[in-house]
Design a protein around this motif. Structure first.
Motif, short mmCIF file in Angstrom:
data_model
loop_
_atom_site.label_atom_id
_atom_site.label_comp_id
_atom_site.label_asym_id
_atom_site.label_seq_id
_atom_site.Cartn_x
_atom_site.Cartn_y
_atom_site.Cartn_z
N LYS A 132 0.81 -1.22 0.00
CA LYS A 132 0.00 0.00 0.00
C LYS A 132 0.83 1.26 0.00
CE LYS A 132 -1.66 1.47 4.03
NZ LYS A 132 -2.34 1.61 5.34
N TYR A 133 2.13 1.13 -0.04
CA TYR A 133 2.99 2.30 0.10
C TYR A 133 3.61 2.73 -1.23
CZ TYR A 133 2.54 0.56 4.82
OH TYR A 133 2.03 0.10 6.00
N GLU B 66 4.49 -3.48 10.32
CA GLU B 66 3.65 -3.07 11.43
C GLU B 66 4.51 -2.73 12.63
OE1 GLU B 66 0.11 -5.56 12.29
OE2 GLU B 66 0.73 -5.25 14.36
N VAL C 101 -2.19 -9.01 1.63
CA VAL C 101 -3.38 -8.53 0.93
C VAL C 101 -3.76 -7.17 1.50
CG1 VAL C 101 -4.26 -10.82 0.36
CG2 VAL C 101 -4.99 -9.75 2.48
N THR C 102 -4.42 -6.37 0.67
CA THR C 102 -4.76 -5.01 1.08
C THR C 102 -6.23 -4.74 0.80
OG1 THR C 102 -3.93 -4.38 -1.07
CG2 THR C 102 -2.48 -3.98 0.78
N HIS C 103 -6.69 -3.61 1.28
CA HIS C 103 -8.10 -3.28 1.08
C HIS C 103 -8.44 -3.25 -0.42
CE1 HIS C 103 -8.50 -1.30 5.29
NE2 HIS C 103 -8.55 -2.60 5.33
N SER D 180 -9.20 6.61 7.75
CA SER D 180 -8.23 5.53 7.55
C SER D 180 -7.43 5.33 8.82
CB SER D 180 -7.28 5.88 6.42
OG SER D 180 -6.31 6.78 6.87
N ASP E 268 -4.11 3.95 9.07
CA ASP E 268 -2.65 3.88 8.99
C ASP E 268 -2.09 2.57 9.51
OD1 ASP E 268 -2.11 6.40 7.83
OD2 ASP E 268 -2.64 7.33 9.73
N ARG E 269 -2.70 1.49 9.12
CA ARG E 269 -2.18 0.17 9.49
C ARG E 269 -1.45 -0.41 8.30
NH1 ARG E 269 -4.63 -2.08 14.56
NH2 ARG E 269 -6.34 -0.64 15.00
N SER E 270 -0.59 -1.36 8.58
CA SER E 270 0.12 -2.04 7.50
C SER E 270 -0.85 -2.97 6.78
CB SER E 270 1.28 -2.82 8.09
OG SER E 270 0.79 -3.71 9.07
N PRO E 271 -0.49 -3.45 5.59
CA PRO E 271 -1.38 -4.39 4.90
C PRO E 271 -1.58 -5.66 5.74
CG PRO E 271 0.34 -3.61 3.43
CD PRO E 271 0.68 -3.12 4.79
N HIS F 241 -6.74 -4.22 7.02
CA HIS F 241 -5.33 -3.91 7.23
C HIS F 241 -4.91 -4.18 8.67
CE1 HIS F 241 -4.97 -1.12 3.49
NE2 HIS F 241 -4.81 -2.38 3.21
N GLY F 242 -3.66 -4.52 8.82
CA GLY F 242 -3.13 -4.78 10.15
C GLY F 242 -3.45 -6.17 10.67
#
Lengths: 425, 436
Positions: free
Chosen positions: A35-36, A266, A295-297, B276, B278-281, B297-298
Motif C-alpha cells: 500500500k505504500y 507493522e 493482501v490489502t483493502h 483511515s 494507517d495500518r500495514s497491509p 489492514h493490520g
C-alpha cells in the motif's frame, strides 16, 4: 532539543534500472509493500523524528509523486508553519535551470535554506526503504561539532560494490569515500542520509557549479567536505534497503512475506503513513487459497495466491494461480491465468488462461540483460494481456499495450514487447 | 453569494440500544464497528455526500465519545467545509432550562437555532444506525414534485418482527394514510425505513407547538398523517438493515461474506467512506486458510478463517479456527483457539485452546429474547483464559478477566460479568455513568 528542523529529500532520480516501474514515475513514487510508495518511508521517518518541515526536490516525471504527496495530509504535513513543498526546477532567475545533479538541485533551492536561517539541515534520499530515527544522528552531529554527518549501513561485501563505501577512523570520522569500488575494503556504505552544517555545505556548493563535476552529493560534495572539514560517520543498525534495481525491488517486497521479516511493516511506535484508499476490506472467496502473502483493502481473491503481494483493488479470479509475484493496484488476473515471478504494474488486465513467467528457460532479456536476468517478468501499466497467451521469463511487456498488439500466442523468455509505432490502432 | 442549501440533514445518533448488550453499552449503535473497517454511521454520511448533501448535524447523547473520535471534523467524508460540513450536536447547558434530549423530536427542538440558521427548505432526518445505500437526491426530487409536507421512506424488512418496525399504509399514489408503530401483528414486510424528509416550515411549526411530546414518530409524524397533511411514501428498493439487536447486527455483517453479497461495498461510484487507520497491509502466513471472509489492514492470520469479518489489527494464531464470526479491532485469537458464531469486541484476548460458541442451544438465561439463536458475544477488552470452553447464547461482559471464570466450562446460556458471576452491575458501567 536539536537545532535541525528542515529536511530536503532528493526525489528527482530517473531510476533507469527499475525498468518499466520508473518509466512513468520517479523512483520514490514506485509502489511498494502492498500500500505504500517508496518515499513514504523517508517521509514517515521525518515526521516520526519530529521533523515537520520538508522540501522534496523533484525533476523526473513528478506527477505521480505530486498526486501522492498532495498537501501532505497523511503525514500531518499540511501545516501553517513548515509542512511539505515540492521543489521542481523553474526558470526566471539567471542561474536557474534543470537540475544538473543532486547538489545542484539543493543549490538552486538554497533560498529555502536561507529563509529558515537554519544552522544545520538534513538531506535525505527518497528511494530507500528503512526505518530510522534521525534524532540520535542529529545529536551526534551537534555534539561532535561536525561539518557533515553521514549515515552508514553495513551490507555484504559483494553488494558494497554498487554503493559509496565509507572509510572511517577509530573515532568515527570519515577519511574518504570510494564510489562503487571494484574491490570494496569494507561493507560500510553511505545511506544517502546526511546532516550538514549549513555554512559548510554552502561553501562547497557555491564552488561546485563552476567545476566540471557531476554535481552529485556522493561523488563531489562529500569528498570535498572530507578534504576541507570534519565529516562524521553514524552507524545505522537497522534494516536499510536501496531500491535501485528490479531485483532489489522484487527481493525487498518478498522479504516482507517471510515469517520473521527483516523489516516488519507493522510497528505502532513508528507507523509508515500513506494516503488511504477508500476500498472496502480484502474479500476472500469460497475457493480462495492465500498463503504467505500480503493482501490489502479492495483486494478480491477467488483463486490461489502464494508468496505474493497484492496491492489495493487487485483481483485474482477463480482458478487463477499467482506465485512469487507482485500485483499492483487494480490489476485483474483472469480465470485460470497463471503468474510466476511476475511484477504487474497498476491496472494490468491478464486475460483468462494466460500464463506469464512460464517455463524454465532463463534467457536474459534481450534489450536489458543486466537488469532482467533472474527470471522476473514485468508488465507495464494498463497493458491488456490477451486470453490464453503464454509469456516466458525475463520478459519486458510495455505499458498500455492492447490485445491486438499481441500477434503471437507465445512470447519466449527474454523477449521485449513494445507497441510498434508505425501500426495504427 | 452564499448558496442556501435546500436540505439540512439531521442524523439521530444518540440512542442507547439495550438489545445490543455489551456491544452497545460503550457506544451508541451508530458507532458500532461494521463490515471490517466501517462504523454504521458511515453509510448515512457517505450517502449524504454522494447525494450532494453536505450540511449535516449529528444529534448525539448516549456515549458519544466513540462517535466523536470517529467523525472528527469530517475529513473522511470531505465534510470539513467552510460552508456547511458536519457538526456534532450534543445537549448543552443553557441559562434557563437545561435538559438532556428527552426524545427524537425534543433533540431537534433543542437545536432549533441550528435549523433556523441553516435556512433550509427541507430537513432530512436520518437514523445513524441503519445500513443501506441510497441516493437522497432522488428522494428530494420525489418530495418536491409532490409538494409533500413529509416524505417517509419505506423499506423491505428482512424479517417479520412487528415489535421492531413501523408499518406504512399508503394508497396507490403513495399518499400515506397510517403509520402503525410496533403493532401486535406484522403488517407485511413494507416498513418505515426511519428516513424522513420534512418541509422545514412544516416540521418547525409542529415542533414549536406547546405541549408537543418528545418523540418524532408519535408526536409529530403520526399527528401529521392524522391531520391529512401531505405525507407520501417513497420506496427504497435496495438493501436496508436496522442493526439494533445482536442478531440483526450479526446477520447484516454475515450478508457481506455471502458469495454474492446483497450490499455491494465495491461500487466505485458509491464507496463508503471512513477514516483511515494507517495500518500495514494484512499478512496471511504460510499456514493460513482464509475463505469467504473480509480481512482488513493490520490483520495477521496464521490459522483458519471462514465466513468471518476481521477488523483492523486482528491476529489469528497458528491452528486457531474462526468460523461465522465477527472479530473487531486488535483482538488476539491465540493458537489453537476456536470460535464459532461469536462476536468479539475490540481488544479481546482469547487464550490458546479456548473454544467459544460450541454446544447445545439453550437460550441465554437472562436475555432469552436477545441471545437465543446460538451467538456468543464477548465484550470489549475481555480476556478469555486458555482452554476454557464456552457454549452458545453466552454473553461475556465488558472487561472480564481470567479470575471471573470459576470453571473451565461455561455452559450455553450463561452470562459472565467482571468481578465475579454473582455481581449484577459490571464495574465498567461507570464508564457511561452520568448519561441517562
Amino acid at each position: 532539543m536539536s537545532f535541525v528542523s528542515y529536511a530536503m529529500i532528493l526525489a528527482g532520480g530517473l531510476g533507469s534500472r527499475l525498468c518499466l516501474l520508473s518509466e512513468k514515475r520517479a523512483k520514490p513514487a514506485v509502489p511498494f509493500g502492498g500500500k505504500y510508495r517508496i518515499i513514504d518511508f523517508t517521509l514517515s521517518n521525518c515526521v516520526n523524528s519530529g521533523i515537520f518541515d520538508v522540501g522534496i526536490l523533484t525533476q523526473y516525471r513528478p506527477l505521480s509523486l505530486r498526486d501522492h504527496i498532495g498537501i501532505g495530509r497523511p503525514w500531518d504535513l499540511d501545516r501553517k508553519r513548515g509542512g511539505v513543498e515540492l521543489l521542481q526546477p523553474f526558470r526566471g532567475w539567471a542561474e536557474t535551470d534543470w537540475y544538473r545533479g543532486t547538489a545542484d538541485a539543493i543549490y538552486q533551492n538554497w533560498i529555502r535554506v536561507e529563509e529558515r536561517e537554519a544552522e544545520h539541515i538534513l538531506v535525505l534520499s527518497g528511494d530507500h526503504v528503512y526505518r530510522m530515527d534521525y534524532r540520535p544522528m542529529i545529536e551526534a552531529h551537534l555534539a561532535r561539532g561536525a561539518d557533515a554527518t553521514v549515515a552508514i549501513a553495513e551490507v555484504p561485501l559483494e553488494e558494497a560494490r554498487g554503493f559509496g563505501v565509507v572509510d572511517t577512523d577509530d573515532a568515527g570520522w570519515i577519511r574518504g569515500f570510494l564510489e562503487k569500488p571494484a574491490v570494496p575494503p569494507s561493507g560500510q556504505i553511505s545511506m544517502g542520509v546526511y546532516v550538514f552544517r549549513t555554512a559548510s555545505l554552502h561553501a562547497v556548493l557555491r564552488a561546485d557549479p563552476e567545476r566540471e563535476t557531476a554535481h552529485d552529493f556522493g561523488k563531489n560534495i562529500l569528498p570535498a567536505l572530507v578534504r576541507d572539514g570534519r565529516v562524521l560517520g553514524f552507524r545505522h543498525g537497522g534494516y536499510w534497503q536501496d531500491i535501485g534495481t528490479l531485483d532489489s525491488y522484487y527481493r525487498a517486497n518478498l522479504q516482507l512475506l517471510r515469517p520473521d521479516p527483516p523489516f516488519p511493516l507493522e510497528d505502532p511506535r513508528w507507523p509508515i503513513f500513506t494516503p488511504s484508499t477508500e476500498f472496502p476490506p480484502a474479500r476472500l472467496g469460497a475457493r480462495a487459497q492465500v498463503r504467505a502473502s500480503i493482501v490489502t483493502h479492495g483486494t478480491i481473491v477467488n483463486g490461489t495466491v502464494e508468496r505474493s503481494v497484492l496491492f489495493p483493488g487487485a483481483v485474482v479470479e477463480e482458478g487463477a494461480v499467482v506465485r512469487d509475484s507482485i500485483v499492483m493496484g487494480e490489476s485483474w488476473v483472469g480465470q485460470q491465468a497463471e503468474l510466476t515471478q511476475v511484477i504487474l504494474d497498476k491496472r494490468v488486465h491478464v486475460g483468462p488462461r494466460a500464463r506469464i513467467g512460464f517455463g524454465e528457460d532463463l534467457t536474459p532479456n534481450r534489450s536489458c540483460p543486466e537488469h532482467l536476468s533472474s527470471g522476473i517478468t514485468i508488465v507495464g501499466k494498463e497493458t491488456r494481456i490477451p486470453e490464453g497467451v503464454t509469456i516466458g521469463r525475463n520478459c519486458r511487456i510495455s505499458a498500455n499495450l492492447i490485445e491486438e498488439d499481441f500477434s503471437r500466442r507465445t512470447i519466449p523468455s527474454g523477449e521485449v514487447m513494445e507497441r510498434e509505432l508505425n501500426v495504427a490502432h | 453569494m452564499t448558496a442556501i442549501p435546500a436540505v439540512l440533514v439531521l442524523v439521530l445518533a444518540g440512542g442507547k440500544s439495550d438489545a445490543l448488550h455489551a456491544l452497545g453499552r460503550i457506544r451508541t449503535a451508530s458507532a458500532l464497528p461494521y463490515g471490517g473497517k466501517y462504523r454504521v454511521i458511515d453509510f448515512s454520511l457517505s450517502n449524504c455526500v454522494h447525494s450532494g448533501l453536505a450540511r449535516i448535524g449529528i444529534l448525539t447523547q448516549y456515549a458519544p465519545l466513540s462517535l466523536q473520535g470517529h467523525i472528527g471534523i469530517g475529513r473522511a467524508w470531505d465534510l470539513d467545509r467552510r460552508d456547511g460540513g458536519v457538526r456534532l450536536l450534543q445537549p448543552y447547558v443553557r441559562q434557563r432550562e437545561t435538559n438532556w434530549y428527552r426524545g427524537t423530536a425534543d433533540a431537534i427542538v433543542q437545536n432549533r437555532n441550528v435549523i433556523e440558521d441553516a435556512q433550509a427548505r427541507h430537513i432530512l432526518v436520518l437514523s445513524g444506525d441503519l445500513v443501506y445505500k441510497m441516493d437522497y437526491a432522488e428522494l428530494v426530487r420525489f418530495h418536491e414534485e409532490r409538494d409533500a409536507a413529509l416524505t417517509l421512506v419505506t423499506a423491505h424488512a428482512p424479517t417479520e418482527e412487528p415489535e421492531r418496525y413501523g408499518y406504512v399504509h399508503a394508497d396507490r399514489s403513495g399518499r400515506v394514510s397510517a403509520l402503525e408503530e410496533k403493532p401486535k401483528r406484522a403488517g407485511g414486510r413494507v416498513v418505515s425505513a426511519a428516513i424522513y424528509l420534512f418541509r422545514a416550515r412544516e416540521l418547525m411549526a409542529r415542533l414549536n407547538r406547546d405541549g408537543e411530546g418528545p418523540d418524532l414518530v408519535h408526536h409529530v409524524i403520526q399527528p401529521m398523517i392524522a391531520s391529512s397533511a401531505r405525507v407520501f411514501a417513497y420506496p427504497h428498493r435496495g438493501y436496508w438493515r436496522d442493526i439494533g439487536t445482536v442478531d440483526s447486527y450479526y446477520e447484516s455483517n454475515m450478508d457481506l461474506v455471502r458469495p454474492v453479497p446483497p450490499l455491494n461495498l465495491y461500487d466505485p461510484d458509491w464507496l463508503i467512506y471512513t477514516p483511515s487507520e494507517d495500518r500495514s497491509p494484512a499478512v496471511l502466513g504460510p499456514g493460513a486458510a482464509v475463505t469467504q471472509s473480509l480481512i482488513s489492514h493490520g490483520a495477521r492470520v496464521e490459522g483458519e478463517v471462514s465466513r468471518s469479518v476481521l477488523f483492523p489489527g486482528v491476529h489469528v494464531g497458528d491452528g486457531a479456527r474462526v468460523e461465522d464470526s465477527i472479530v473487531m479491532h486488535d483482538a488476539r485469537i491465540a493458537p489453537g483457539a476456536r470460535l464459532k458464531r461469536t462476536i468479539v469486541d475490540k481488544r479481546v484476548v482469547i487464550g490458546s485452546g479456548a473454544s467459544l460458541g460450541f454446544g447445545e442451544g439453550t437460550p441465554n438465561r437472562e436475555f432469552p429474547g436477545d441471545l437465543g439463536t446460538g451467538l456468543c458475544v464477548v465484550g470489549k477488552g475481555s480476556h478469555i483464559p486458555e482452554g476454557v470452553q464456552i457454549g452458545t447464547n453466552t454473553l461475556i461482559e465488558i472487561g472480564v478477566c481470567a479470575d471471573d471464570f470459576t470453571s473451565r466450562e461455561v455452559p450455553s446460556g450463561s452470562v459472565i460479568r467482571p468481578g465475579g458471576q454473582g455481581r449484577a452491575q459490571p464495574a465498567v458501567r461507570g464508564l457511561s455513568g452520568g448519561v441517562p
